[in-house]
Enzyme design. Structure first.
Site, PDB file in Angstrom:
ATOM      1  N   ASP A  57       0.693  -1.271   0.039  1.00  0.00           N
ATOM      2  CA  ASP A  57      -0.120  -0.051   0.137  1.00  0.00           C
ATOM      3  C   ASP A  57       0.928   1.288  -0.184  1.00  0.00           C
ATOM      4  O   ASP A  57       1.788   1.532   0.838  1.00  0.00           O
ATOM      5  CB  ASP A  57      -0.806  -0.038   1.099  1.00  0.00           C
ATOM      6  CG  ASP A  57      -2.156   1.139   1.234  1.00  0.00           C
ATOM      7  OD1 ASP A  57      -2.175   1.669   0.111  1.00  0.00           O
ATOM      8  OD2 ASP A  57      -2.612   1.226   2.090  1.00  0.00           O
ATOM      9  N   ASP A  75      -2.977   2.331  -6.053  1.00  0.00           N
ATOM     10  CA  ASP A  75      -1.719   2.585  -5.160  1.00  0.00           C
ATOM     11  C   ASP A  75      -1.576   1.037  -4.324  1.00  0.00           C
ATOM     12  O   ASP A  75      -1.166   1.141  -3.307  1.00  0.00           O
ATOM     13  CB  ASP A  75      -1.960   3.547  -4.239  1.00  0.00           C
ATOM     14  CG  ASP A  75      -3.118   3.652  -3.265  1.00  0.00           C
ATOM     15  OD1 ASP A  75      -3.990   2.819  -3.540  1.00  0.00           O
ATOM     16  OD2 ASP A  75      -3.225   4.470  -2.533  1.00  0.00           O
ATOM     17  N   GLU A  76      -2.497   0.182  -4.721  1.00  0.00           N
ATOM     18  CA  GLU A  76      -2.438  -1.258  -3.855  1.00  0.00           C
ATOM     19  C   GLU A  76      -2.195  -2.318  -4.557  1.00  0.00           C
ATOM     20  O   GLU A  76      -2.892  -2.312  -5.944  1.00  0.00           O
ATOM     21  CB  GLU A  76      -3.731  -1.429  -3.129  1.00  0.00           C
ATOM     22  CG  GLU A  76      -3.977  -0.441  -2.067  1.00  0.00           C
ATOM     23  CD  GLU A  76      -5.336  -0.612  -1.211  1.00  0.00           C
ATOM     24  OE1 GLU A  76      -5.306  -1.683  -0.518  1.00  0.00           O
ATOM     25  OE2 GLU A  76      -6.176  -0.078  -1.403  1.00  0.00           O
TER      26      GLU A  76
END
Length: 362
Positions: free
Chosen positions: A14, A112-113
């Site tokens: 993350d 973003d993960e």
């Protein structure tokens, strides 16, 4: 001993305060300062929300999803930046390319993960920790950004772990430590348990994950249906989902929150034309055609509605998006002022190479 499917080691990566971190990377003079990414606060009268903010801004109580006007009241001296999605998507692609090479199986779940399954090549946590540290180091070296990683037996525990001690941290949960890690946490830490579910659980006397794990599963099913069983399993650290690449785009959409509520039909039509243009550009760029057009309508009092219409055949026609959206909007005209309008397309079909080539000229 052979590594079974239940003993797989999963990593969840993350990125830390992604949008604002990318902005600070591009503007080093903002490092160490409160940065808020969202919409223009307009001196405290802005109507958008915070997309993300730096950790310095969080010290003032600002957080994602907060009205931008409230963020401004909490910290008027922060640097407020509009969302630059192209910048973030470009950064995301580079990040994912950086970490993908470390995975036996890889699943990006947002800009973003990502989940990383290393169970084929690594079966012990010491080696998994070394790999996670290597990934963090490479992201920092190549992308000049920090990330947090959770290392655990499955996806849900890895995701919770990655958020456990941000930013720029590595949290490891071995199989024998799952209960000690999960049970003291608030139930909101379990993905899927949001603002609607929490009050109901609280009424049942359930606030901690351990309480949820020990609750009679039949009571949970009676109250929540199938999700009751899912919550009970996740609370006990049970998650059999596999890490797998997602390559299916289900929808393409965009929306606009107006600085001032709109009412005039001409303004509404102009807004739908602009939104349809944006959707069409994305549709062509991603090489899809669509069959269903959807609209989203939010009145000034926050009443929100969606409508959809499926066409007879799949198409890439921009005018079909616009005309269908305007047609769907007719039932709402004259019934109030509008705070937000949105347009989307679903039931997507991938274009073949010949269609892709022709679509570039549409």
């Amino acid at each position: 001993m052979e590594n079974s499917s239940r003993e797989r080691i999963t990593l969840h990566l993350d990125m830390d305060s992604f949008f604002s971190s990318v902005e600070v990377r591009e503007r080093p003079e903002l490092r160490g300062l409160p940065v808020v990414v969202g919409s223009d606060p307009k001196g405290g009268s802005g109507r958008g929300v915070v997309s993300t903010c730096s950790y310095e801004a969080r010290e003032f109580g600002i957080h994602s999803g907060m009205p931008i006007s409230k963020a401004y009241r909490l910290c008027s001296d922060a640097t407020y930046l509009k969302v630059n999605m192209k910048l973030y998507k470009d950064a995301s692609e580079n990040i994912m390319d950086t970490i993908r090479i470390f995975a036996d199986r890889f699943q990006q779940v947002s800009v973003d993960e990502a989940y990383i399954d290393i169970g084929d090549s690594i079966s012990d946590y010491e080696s998994a920790i070394l790999l996670a540290e290597k990934i963090k180091s490479e992201v920092k070296r190549l992308q000049r950004l920090t990330c947090s990683i959770g290392v655990a037996p499955n996806k849900v525990i890895a995701k919770i772990a990655s958020d456990f001690n941000k930013p720029d941290r590595l949290t490891v949960v071995r199989p024998e430590d799952v209960q000690n890690f999960l049970f003291p946490l608030h139930v909101s830490k379990i993905p899927g348990i949001g603002k609607k579910t929490q009050p109901i659980l609280q009424e049942m006397g359930i606030e901690k994950v351990g309480q949820l794990a020990s609750c009679d599963v039949q009571l949970l099913i009676a109250r929540f249906g199938k999700f009751g069983l899912v919550m009970h399993q996740l609370a006990n650290g049970i998650d059999t989902r596999e890490v797998k690449e997602r390559d299916v785009v289900k929808s393409i959409s965009t929306e606009d929150t107006f600085d001032e509520d709109i009412y005039d039909p001409l303004e509404i039509e102009r807004s739908f034309s602009e939104l349809s243009e944006k959707v069409h550009v994305s549709l062509i760029k991603k090489h899809f055609r669509f069959r269903t057009v959807t609209i989203k309508v939010r009145f000034e009092d926050f009443r929100t509605y969606t409508r959809a219409k499926t066409l007879n055949a799949a198409t890439t026609d921009k005018d079909a998006i616009r005309k269908t959206a305007i047609s769907l909007m007719e039932e709402f005209l004259g019934k109030g002022r509008f705070r937000l309008l949105g347009v989307g397309v679903t039931k997507l079909e991938k274009l073949d190479e010949r269609q892709t080539f022709l679509s570039d000229f549409l």
